[in-house]
Every structure is written in C-alpha cells, then in structure tokens.
Design an enzyme around this catalytic site. Structure first.
Site, PDB file in Angstrom:
ATOM      1  N   SER A 259      38.750  52.115  31.485  1.00 31.40           N
ATOM      2  CA  SER A 259      37.353  51.773  31.700  1.00 31.40           C
ATOM      3  C   SER A 259      36.691  52.811  32.588  1.00 31.40           C
ATOM      4  CB  SER A 259      37.243  50.397  32.367  1.00 31.40           C
ATOM      5  OG  SER A 259      35.924  50.131  32.801  1.00 31.40           O
TER       6      SER A 259
ATOM      7  N   TYR B 272      39.409  43.943  38.799  1.00 30.33           N
ATOM      8  CA  TYR B 272      39.311  44.632  37.508  1.00 30.33           C
ATOM      9  C   TYR B 272      39.297  46.149  37.688  1.00 30.33           C
ATOM     10  CZ  TYR B 272      37.426  46.010  32.943  1.00 30.33           C
ATOM     11  OH  TYR B 272      37.235  46.605  31.725  1.00 30.33           O
TER      12      TYR B 272
END
Length: 704
Positions: free
Chosen positions: A581, A594
């Site tokens: 990501s 995350y």
C-alpha cells in the site's frame, strides 16, 4: 482402383444405389457425433470422426450438388457443432482417385482436399476425409473405442475379429491414416456387401450405414460386441491380464497418496519442463493404480501406445518409476532424476534412428506421461486441458492393453510407424496452425484473498493472459464461485477455488498443496489477502493490531515460505508479488496498525528478493491507494472509517482520493491487476525488489 459408386440411401446391400435427396443431413450428423463423443467407451476427446453425404442446392448453378459433411481437423465429436464440419463436393473428392500419385506421395492429397471444398467457412478437412468420401455409404463413423483397439492391437487380431464378428466386420491391416487407407476401406466395404464395418489393425474401427441412426447402431454394435467378448474371455481365464500384484506396489491410502504426489509433482514438473514449460495433471484413478501395482506393467508400458491419437498425446512411451511408493522421498526424487536423464537419451536416440532430411526438428525429449506406482499417473502439456486429455488417453491405453492381454498378447504398431506419425509433416503443419500462446501460458498462479475486490481482479487478469489460477479465500464456497466465474466454461482447466486462512500455517500448506495437485506446481504467488481497521492510536486495541499483523505480515510470510518450497523444488524460477500500500511509505492519521503492517510487507519484498534471487525467483510489490469501488476492504467498513477521518460522505471517498493525486484519476482494482501482470510478464524478467505505485500520483508517497 476405380472410384466408388455414387452416394446411396438404400438399406439393402443388394438393391441398386439410389441418389440421396436428403437436403442437408447436418443436424442428424451433429446429433450422432455428440452422442458418440459423449460416451467414453466409444471414443475419446478429439478422437475419431463422423460424416454424412447428401444433396444441397449449388448457389452458383441453382442445381443440386452432392456433398460430404465431415468432422474437421482438430475437432471433438462430443462438442461438435455445424461450424466444425468440413463441407466438400463429393464428385471432386472422388475424382481425386484419378490423380492419386501413390502411397509414397499420399500426403499431397490433403492439400488437394482444399480444391474440393464447397461454400464459405467450415473447418479444415482432416487426414481421414478420404475414408469418409470414398466409402460407398451415406453415413460413416471412424472411432477409437478401447474394445475395438484392444482387438486391433492383439497379436492375432485378425483371427479374433473373425471369431467375434464372422464376416459382419472385416479386418483391415495397419496403414497410416491417409488417402490410401481411405481407398483400402472403400474396397473392403465394396467387396464385402454383408459387412457393417471394419477393424483397422493397430488403430480403431470404422462403420457405415444408410441412415444416421443405422450408422450409429452399427458403430455401437461393434464396440459393445467387442467389449463383451473381452470381458467374457477375461472372466473365463481366471487370471488378471496384468499379472500378479507386486509386493509393496499397491496404492497408498488417500491422504498419504496426495501428500506423496504433492511432494513429487514440483520435481517432476521441473524435469518435464526441461525443453519447454509444462502444466501438470495428476490422475490416480483405480484403473491406473491397479495397472501400476501389477507385475506386467513395466513390460507393457515399455511397448507404448498404438492408436495414433493415443501416442501423439502420450509420446512413444511413458517414464516409469521403478520404486515402491514407500521408498524414502529423497530416494524417489534421486531415481526420478536418473530416469529422466535416461529417458531424454533414449528419446533422442529414437528420433535419430528414424529421422531423415525431411523430418521436422525434434520437439522435445521430456516425457509426457510419468507413472508412479502407488501414487498415480502424472501427465504434462502446454496447458491444463492438454495435460488432462493426455491422462485420459493413457487410461484408454491401459484399457486397450488389458483387453489385448485378456485374449492374446498386446502388440502395438512398431516404433518406426509411430515415428512416421509423430513427426509427420502434416502433424507439424497442424501444430503450426495453433494460436500463439498467451503471455502467461503454462504459468500457475496462486492469489490470496481472490474471491472479491483487488484479488479477484488480479486472478481474472492472470487467467485472461493464459495462466492457470488458484483462487484462495477464507470461505471455500465463495472461492469456488469466483473460480467458476473466472474460468467461464473452461472450469478447472483454468481456475480452481481453495480455502485458505493465511494466518494458519496448516491452512496455507493445504492451499499450496491443492494448487500443486491441481496444476502440477506453482509459478507465481500474489499476497493479496488483507483487511484494515482504521482507528486512532488510543482506540486501537491489541486485537486490532494482532489481527492485521496475523493476516498481512504473518500471512504473507507463511504463503511466501510455502510457495518458495515448491518454486525451489521445481527449479523453474518464479514470481512472488505483494499487494502492499501507499501507506507503507506515507504516514497518515488514525491508521497505525494497517500502515505498520504494510511497511512490514514492503520490507518483506526487499528481504525475499535478496534471498530468493539465486533460485531465479523474483519478488516485487504493488502499492495501491484509494481503491474504493470494488474493494473488499472498503466495503467491509474501512471506507466509512476513512470517510469519517476526512470528514466527507462515504460515497464521495473515491473522488476525494482522486482529487489529491497528481493525475486526478480514480484507481480501480483492474489497475492494480494491470500492474501485477506487468511485473510477472516477460517484459520485466530482469526486475526484482521493486515497488510499483498504483495511486494516480501521490507525491508524498514517492519512493526515495
């Protein structure tokens, strides 16, 4: 030899021929073909051909013209449609007997078939077209049933055919398929008006009839009568045609057999891909295991198959492991490597014994069939369907050998004749007509979290580019539905679904084993499984932290580790791709767990690229951002959490992310799939350790 008489519709062989007025018997022909092709006792996939003769209006003259409709080259009876038929003018086809230059030049006649074609479109005529056109009957079937080939390959086959059928079915000695064989069968049919068909030595059967139904019934009569004769003789003999059971060569229990197969398959696939990458197929049917458990299997396997359709798909003979299934795994692996080296030497010698200046180049010396006592049969091909069909053909060959040995001695056509067909110029031309393989053909991909969102888009793209895809997700039924959707009508030849909790080592090992058992090995892995819980630091619980790290950091590690064992054993290189990501390199608010785990994944890419490079395994990553539409993570509540963080409505989140990028364009799952394809495709073969941003340009996330 004079040309056969015109097409007839009479059912009494003694009557005078009457020209057919049937307008176009295509529907009956297709229905008959599909029925015959759907029965595995009658013929095998892609094998045999059928035809019908009749009249139609010639648009150029307005008058009637006699035509032959016949299954075209490369078609399959079970799935045949009208588009798969070649349509030829019967008068021109039969006129070729007057210009036939003889058996030494009979291959030239295939090109002459093109000058007999009628109308536009249609399939290319096959080598068996002459058989159908020259036999003086409105309907003709040429089939490869196990029972018929068993008689055709028995040492005293001619006498057995006479014993079984009397003069109702006639023996035709072996001859390579072609124009001369068509003349031979036409002559036999003409000289034996009482006959309903013939057995072709070493090859198969041909039957004929005045109507489509009569032709089909005569084909089935030959097949079933032969099968009953073989079964009765075997039962009366009181012995097994393959001999006594070999001590220690019986089948392993199911779970042990699968575990053993999964351990051997990557090694075998690497060996079988020495000349060109292959996809594998495991077949552990009871008939295969029984054959390999008996004393005569080494002798019979060494003789190879006989029917041309069989050995074109299975090669001249299989590779046979000569160890029991309980031998230590390292001993079996070492022995397979020795046998493979010997097989390649033997195959090269076979080629050199028979090749001449006109022979095509050797296509590869690796086996197409490997027999593993107690485990099963592994077959290889340029795609899963080819590998699976090769297994079907060798199962047919086992049934043929059993039938022949039950009543006589199995005696296939000799090696020189096999070579003439395997390296036939016409076969080479057929191979040259095949479409160019897609970019990821022969590659086996495992994608985690692939039942929806980004993972499904990746799996879909990889399959579209020719890969075999294993769709892994938490729920088995969901994964299987996604795989079925991705595969379309091609089913398990393209995609399979497996259950995989990536945080569980046993579940990961099971998923990788399923991938290996499905396609013979593994080539590329996409670590995509993920989830996100967006909370500020003070609200993030230990469970939030552990769950995300278990799925994405630990899960990616476990999947990469299990996959690497297969990739290293294969020795074919491979690809591991992490879907990380933008958050792995860019700090944002309310996202500690995350973003931390994405940074972990990003560094795993670098670490594994450094470690696995010596095995030819490339490890790369993709850093998406703002994938809202179609994203499983966003649909699971992440979108609402991030929208709340930014103070905007959730439905505007995609546009919000797009507006903060340099390109001002929204990112979709398909864009991430595009990046994965580029990373694993042939154009990036020298790239490893790379992270590719798919974020429409987030300057703060530029890699430094």
């Amino acid at each position: 030899m004079s040309a056969p008489r015109p097409t007839t519709t009479t059912t009494d062989p003694g009557e005078q021929p009457v020209p057919s007025n049937d307008p176009t018997p295509v529907a009956d022909l297709v229905a008959r073909s599909n029925a015959l092709g759907a029965d595995p006792t009658t013929t095998n996939y892609g094998g045999g051909n059928t035809s019908a003769k009749g009249t139609a209006v010639d648009p150029a003259t307005g008058g009637d013209v006699e035509l032959l409709w016949v299954k075209g080259s490369g078609g399959d009876l079970g799935t045949l449609t009208a588009d798969g038929l070649a349509v030829l003018r019967l008068d021109r086809l039969r006129a070729l007997t007057g210009v036939y230059p003889g058996v030494e030049r009979e291959d030239e006649m295939v090109a002459a078939f093109d000058y007999c074609l009628h109308g536009r479109g249609g399939a290319a005529p096959s080598i068996d077209t002459a058989m159908h056109g020259l036999v003086d009957a409105p309907h003709v079937d040429h089939l490869h049933p196990d029972s018929g080939i068993a008689l055709a390959t028995a040492a005293d086959g001619e006498a057995l055919v006479r014993e079984v059928f009397g003069d109702r079915v006639v023996w035709v000695p072996w001859r390579r398929p072609g124009f001369q064989l068509g003349l031979d069968i036409a002559e036999v049919a003409r000289d034996n008006p009482q006959a309903v068909g013939c057995v072709l030595g070493g090859h198969g059967i041909t039957a004929w009839g005045a109507t489509s139904d009569e032709c089909r019934e005569r084909s089935l009569e030959i097949v079933r009568t032969a099968a009953s004769f073989l079964a009765e003789r075997e039962a009366a003999s009181g012995r097994h045609p393959f001999g006594a059971e070999l001590d220690g060569f019986g089948p392993l229990p199911d779970a042990e057999r699968r575990e053993r197969a999964a351990a051997l398959l990557p090694v075998l696939r690497g060996l079988a891909s020495t000349d060109a990458p292959q996809v594998g197929h495991l077949d552990d049917a009871p008939a295969v295991l029984d054959f390999l458990a008996r004393a005569e299997h080494p002798r019979l396997a060494a003789l190879g198959t006989s029917c041309p359709d069989h050995f074109l798909r299975t090669k001249v003979r299989p590779l046979v492991l000569d160890l029991p299934p309980t031998a230590p795994l390292e001993d079996a692996v070492a022995r397979l490597r020795e046998l493979h080296a010997a097989y390649r030497e033997d195959y090269t010698a076979y080629y050199e014994r028979h090749a001449d200046a006109q022979s095509p180049a050797m296509r590869g010396a690796d086996p197409a069939v490997v027999l593993l006592p107690g485990v099963g049969m592994v077959t290889f091909g340029a795609d899963k369907q080819t590998a699976r069909v090769a297994a079907e053909y060798y199962r047919n060959a086992i049934a043929v050998m059993r039938g022949a040995e039950a009543v006589s001695t199995y005696a296939p056509i000799d090696e020189a004749e096999k070579f003439r067909i395997e390296y036939w110029a016409l076969e080479e031309a057929k191979l040259a007509r095949k479409p160019r393989p897609k970019a990821l053909a022969t590659r086996v991909a495992l994608v985690t979290g692939a039942a929806s969102g980004i993972g499904k888009a990746i799996a879909t793209r990889l399959a579209a580019e020719g890969a075999c895809v294993v769709v892994a997700d938490l729920d088995l039924e969901t994964a299987q539905r996604a795989a079925a959707e991705i595969a379309g009508g091609k089913g398990a030849d393209v995609a399979v679904g497996v259950a995989a909790d990536v945080s569980d080592p046993a579940a990961v090992a099971a998923a990788v084993q399923e991938a290996v058992l499905a396609f013979g090995g593994l080539d590329l892995v996409v670590n995509n499984a993920g989830l996100s819980i967006s909370k500020p630091l003070l609200e993030t619980t230990e469970r939030d932290w552990d769950l995300q790290h278990d799925v994405m950091a630990k899960g990616s590690f476990l999947v990469a580790q299990a996959a690497a064992r297969v990739l290293v054993a294969q020795g074919m290189g491979g690809d591991v791709v992490y879907i990380s990501s933008k958050n792995g390199v860019f700090a944002g608010p309310n996202n500690i767990a995350y973003s931390a785990v994405k940074a972990d994944q990003a560094h795993q890419v670098r670490l594994l690229a450094a470690e696995l490079g010596e095995h030819g395994i490339r490890v790369n990553g993709v850093n998406p951002d703002g994938v809202v539409r179609g994203s499983g993570i966003f649909a699971g509540g992440w979108g609402a959490q991030r929208a709340k963080t930014y103070g905007i409505p959730e439905e505007e989140l995609g546009a919000f992310y797009a507006q903060r990028t340099l390109l001002k364009r929204e990112v979709l799952p398909e864009h991430v799939a595009d990046a994965v394809f580029v990373l694993v495709g042939p154009e990036m073969s020298r790239t490893t350790g790379l992270h590719v941003p798919v974020d429409s340009g987030v300057a703060a996330a530029f890699l430094r």
